[in-house]
Enzyme design. Sequence first.
Site, mmCIF file in Angstrom:
data_model
loop_
_atom_site.group_PDB
_atom_site.id
_atom_site.type_symbol
_atom_site.label_atom_id
_atom_site.label_comp_id
_atom_site.label_asym_id
_atom_site.label_seq_id
_atom_site.Cartn_x
_atom_site.Cartn_y
_atom_site.Cartn_z
ATOM 1 N N ASP A 246 1.445 1.410 -8.583
ATOM 2 C CA ASP A 246 1.653 2.348 -7.803
ATOM 3 C C ASP A 246 3.296 2.796 -8.193
ATOM 4 O O ASP A 246 3.603 4.114 -8.142
ATOM 5 C CB ASP A 246 1.717 1.893 -6.402
ATOM 6 C CG ASP A 246 2.551 2.827 -5.536
ATOM 7 O OD1 ASP A 246 1.801 3.784 -4.970
ATOM 8 O OD2 ASP A 246 3.432 2.397 -4.894
ATOM 9 N N GLU B 245 -4.734 2.443 -9.162
ATOM 10 C CA GLU B 245 -3.378 1.981 -9.530
ATOM 11 C C GLU B 245 -3.349 0.739 -10.120
ATOM 12 O O GLU B 245 -2.309 0.342 -10.825
ATOM 13 C CB GLU B 245 -2.776 2.056 -8.108
ATOM 14 C CG GLU B 245 -2.477 3.393 -7.470
ATOM 15 C CD GLU B 245 -1.831 3.423 -6.032
ATOM 16 O OE1 GLU B 245 -0.956 4.378 -5.802
ATOM 17 O OE2 GLU B 245 -1.876 2.318 -5.466
#
Length: 240
Positions: A53, A125
């Site tokens: 992320d 992610e």
Amino acid sequence: MPLVTDPGDAAVLLDALGVQISPELLVLSLTHRSFAHEAGGIPTNERLEFLGDAVLGVIVTEYLYRSHETVPEGGLAKMRAATVSQRALARSARALNLGEYLLLGKGELATGGRDKDSILADTIEAVFGAVYLTHGLEITREVVHRVVGESLEQAAGLGAGLDWKTSVQELSARLGLGTPRYEVEGTGPDHARSFTAMLLLDGTEWGRGHGRSKKVAEQDAAERAHAALKGAHPEVPRGA
């Protein structure tokens, strides 16, 4: 349905990413907490998701900063939010057929976990995190651009107003439908809370979104409602 137990199982996925990842790290990036719990508490992909992320945010932010020299900070932030939204990341994950490779528990499998936006977004992610640990920032930048390039282009095309809650409110006002109202419900324990948001206009549901926070769920619902309103009113100009 392939389970990633050796590099050959994931050859198509790795080819789509354009990089190699060790089997151990790849398995970790695809291991959802539901599977880890049923397997006796093995490591999950959540730490890799946390890393991915952050890396994704840096890469997308840099791209938008360099590509849109006249757009102010607020506009860049909205474009970034659209690019890395749960729905946008899930769409990119589906393009990779990532759901086929997920390691999920029986409960998630029974409830369609392979196609849940939240799980797909988190997993992609985690995969970016695995790519970063293996190859560093430059190669990860190439992978991110390859995987989320379409979302980047869409964000640029829609411009700086791309905050979904603001955009859907402006669109509903233009159409004379009033102010959106959100109804949000939370489920699950505190450490694994998930939320579902419904966007209502004059009592009619136009979008339903999901996320790990109320804010994410509402943004997801607003994005879906925006698309539904545009579909129902094709006379609205593109970018509105």
